[in-house]
Design an enzyme around this catalytic site. Structure first.
Site, PDB file in Angstrom:
ATOM      1  N   ASP A   8      37.118  42.358  28.448  1.00 51.60           N
ATOM      2  CA  ASP A   8      36.853  42.838  29.810  1.00 51.60           C
ATOM      3  C   ASP A   8      35.371  43.197  29.856  1.00 51.60           C
ATOM      4  OD1 ASP A   8      37.299  43.883  32.447  1.00 51.60           O
ATOM      5  OD2 ASP A   8      37.421  45.907  31.627  1.00 51.60           O
ATOM      6  N   SER A   9      34.910  43.552  31.059  1.00 53.60           N
ATOM      7  CA  SER A   9      33.536  44.022  31.178  1.00 53.60           C
ATOM      8  C   SER A   9      33.370  45.403  30.523  1.00 53.60           C
ATOM      9  CB  SER A   9      33.162  44.115  32.658  1.00 53.60           C
ATOM     10  OG  SER A   9      34.059  44.992  33.306  1.00 53.60           O
ATOM     11  N   TYR A  40      31.127  43.525  36.183  1.00 48.57           N
ATOM     12  CA  TYR A  40      31.222  42.098  36.489  1.00 48.57           C
ATOM     13  C   TYR A  40      31.495  41.880  37.982  1.00 48.57           C
ATOM     14  CZ  TYR A  40      31.534  40.329  31.621  1.00 48.57           C
ATOM     15  OH  TYR A  40      31.284  39.957  30.327  1.00 48.57           O
ATOM     16  N   GLY A  41      32.167  42.846  38.580  1.00 46.29           N
ATOM     17  CA  GLY A  41      32.594  42.698  39.975  1.00 46.29           C
ATOM     18  C   GLY A  41      31.462  42.515  40.960  1.00 46.29           C
ATOM     19  N   CYS A  71      40.401  40.867  32.627  1.00 46.32           N
ATOM     20  CA  CYS A  71      39.463  41.230  33.689  1.00 46.32           C
ATOM     21  C   CYS A  71      39.728  40.271  34.838  1.00 46.32           C
ATOM     22  CB  CYS A  71      38.034  41.061  33.173  1.00 46.32           C
ATOM     23  SG  CYS A  71      36.762  41.237  34.437  1.00 46.32           S
ATOM     24  N   ASN A  72      40.028  40.815  36.001  1.00 46.76           N
ATOM     25  CA  ASN A  72      40.305  39.944  37.146  1.00 46.76           C
ATOM     26  C   ASN A  72      39.051  39.212  37.607  1.00 46.76           C
ATOM     27  OD1 ASN A  72      43.168  40.395  38.644  1.00 46.76           O
ATOM     28  ND2 ASN A  72      42.606  42.151  37.413  1.00 46.76           N
ATOM     29  N   GLU A 152      35.227  53.852  35.610  1.00 46.76           N
ATOM     30  CA  GLU A 152      34.435  53.594  34.397  1.00 46.76           C
ATOM     31  C   GLU A 152      33.592  54.832  34.055  1.00 46.76           C
ATOM     32  OE1 GLU A 152      34.484  50.192  33.001  1.00 46.76           O
ATOM     33  OE2 GLU A 152      33.451  51.067  31.288  1.00 46.76           O
ATOM     34  N   CYS A 184      42.418  44.622  39.547  1.00 44.75           N
ATOM     35  CA  CYS A 184      41.298  44.985  38.677  1.00 44.75           C
ATOM     36  C   CYS A 184      41.922  45.804  37.548  1.00 44.75           C
ATOM     37  CB  CYS A 184      40.277  45.818  39.446  1.00 44.75           C
ATOM     38  SG  CYS A 184      39.007  46.558  38.388  1.00 44.75           S
ATOM     39  N   THR A 185      41.530  45.496  36.323  1.00 42.61           N
ATOM     40  CA  THR A 185      42.226  46.118  35.192  1.00 42.61           C
ATOM     41  C   THR A 185      41.893  47.599  35.019  1.00 42.61           C
ATOM     42  OG1 THR A 185      40.535  45.164  33.759  1.00 42.61           O
ATOM     43  CG2 THR A 185      42.616  43.981  33.935  1.00 42.61           C
ATOM     44  N   HIS A 186      40.936  48.087  35.805  1.00 40.90           N
ATOM     45  CA  HIS A 186      40.687  49.531  35.794  1.00 40.90           C
ATOM     46  C   HIS A 186      41.735  50.294  36.626  1.00 40.90           C
ATOM     47  CE1 HIS A 186      36.736  48.281  34.438  1.00 40.90           C
ATOM     48  NE2 HIS A 186      36.362  49.533  34.283  1.00 40.90           N
TER      49      HIS A 186
HETATM   50  N1  DGL Z   1      37.947  45.302  35.013  1.00 39.99           N
HETATM   51  C1  DGL Z   1      37.256  44.350  35.866  1.00 39.99           C
HETATM   52  C2  DGL Z   1      38.260  43.529  36.662  1.00 39.99           C
HETATM   53  O1  DGL Z   1      39.444  43.507  36.332  1.00 39.99           O
HETATM   54  C3  DGL Z   1      36.317  44.948  36.883  1.00 39.99           C
HETATM   55  C4  DGL Z   1      35.282  45.903  36.485  1.00 39.99           C
HETATM   56  C5  DGL Z   1      33.881  45.402  36.735  1.00 39.99           C
HETATM   57  O2  DGL Z   1      33.471  45.251  37.904  1.00 39.99           O
HETATM   58  O3  DGL Z   1      33.228  45.152  35.733  1.00 39.99           O
HETATM   59  O4  DGL Z   1      37.888  42.895  37.608  1.00 39.99           O
END
Ligand code: DGL
Length: 264
Positions: A8-9, A40-41, A71-72, A152, A184-186
């Site tokens: 993931d990011s 990453y988003g 990570c989506n 985060e 989003c995995t967060h």
């Molecule tokens: N965990 C990332 C996802 O599932 C998003 C977090 C990010 O923006 O880096 O999209």
């Protein structure tokens, strides 16, 4: 046999790593959080592809037998690039297609809501996935870009994500939905807050456990499941190690983690 490579990011993917560990306790895990490059988003598809393929190749070179894109944003923008980079002998599990299959098999007339990062929502990958399977599933999606950064930063179980979610969810946009994908995995860390803001009939779908089941089935099909007798070892790598990350990582995974910094 090698470990499961998960990336993931940042820490979000640890929610997926946790679900995998719970379902498949005999598997070793090599986790990579690209903390030097998050979020990453907010990145372009090209940059997400560049970072993601580099990590996937690192995981394969480290001996991983399967890759989970936890990570989506990376799943939505880099799946094909990752598959091309690692080759067809390594199973690659993304966050999107298992969810699309799961929801459409459960309810062919589902009215689905989706929240996620800008990179995920603007890729329209979920829309394409549902459209390929059925005409009768509707999808309403909305980017909630502040949410992953707040989480985060360590803001969960408090009023900050609640206020952010209120700003995104308290109008009527999602009035007609019957289920919502936390894209989003967060976000599993704030699923209770999402639940409270939507109608009680809306099912908040737990994507980490759906992804863990998909991984299990792919490992079974390819005879890659580890034997019980094998001892397990978990490694957690990040591209930029900070004290804040160390604290959050522990909370996300639910166990004491040994973190190592690896520059790619
Ligand atoms: N965990 C990332 C996802 O599932 C998003 C977090 C990010 O923006 O880096 O999209």
């Amino acid at each position: 046999m090698g470990p499961i490579g998960i990336f993931d990011s940042g820490i979000g993917g640890l929610t997926v790593a946790r679900a995998i560990h719970d379902l498949l306790p005999d598997e070793s895990i090599l986790y990579f959080g690209d903390t030097a490059h998050l979020p990453y988003g907010e990145k372009s598809p090209e940059l997400i592809r560049r970072y993601s393929t580099r990590i996937a190749l690192h995981l394969v070179e480290s001996g991983c037998k399967a890759i989970v894109i936890a990570c989506n944003s990376a799943s939505s923008n880099a799946l094909e690039a990752i598959k091309n980079a690692v080759g067809s002998s390594i199973p690659v599990i993304d966050m999107v297609s298992p969810m699309v299959t799961y929801i459409s098999s459960k309810n062919p007339n589902a009215r689905v809501g989706l929240i996620g990062t800008r990179a995920t929502i603007s890729s329209r990958v979920y829309e394409k996935g549902f459209a390929d399977i059925s005409d009768s599933i509707s999808l309403l999606s909305r980017a909630t870009p502040l949410l992953a950064s707040a989480i985060e930063e360590g803001f969960y179980n408090d009023s900050i994500p609640q206020a952010v979610l209120e700003a995104y969810l308290s109008d009527d946009f999602f009035k007609e939905i019957d289920s919502i994908i936390l894209g989003c995995t967060h976000y599993p860390l704030v699923s209770n807050e999402v639940n409270v803001l939507l109608s009680p009939n809306v099912e908040v779908i737990d994507s980490p456990s759906v992804i863990a089941l998909e991984l299990k089935s792919q490992l079974e099909n390819q005879e890659l499941l580890s034997k019980k007798s094998q001892s397990t070892e978990h490694h957690f790598q990040v591209s930029d190690l900070t004290e804040n990350f160390r604290k959050s990582a522990q909370y996300f995974f639910g166990e004491d983690l040994k973190l190592e910094e690896v520059k790619l």
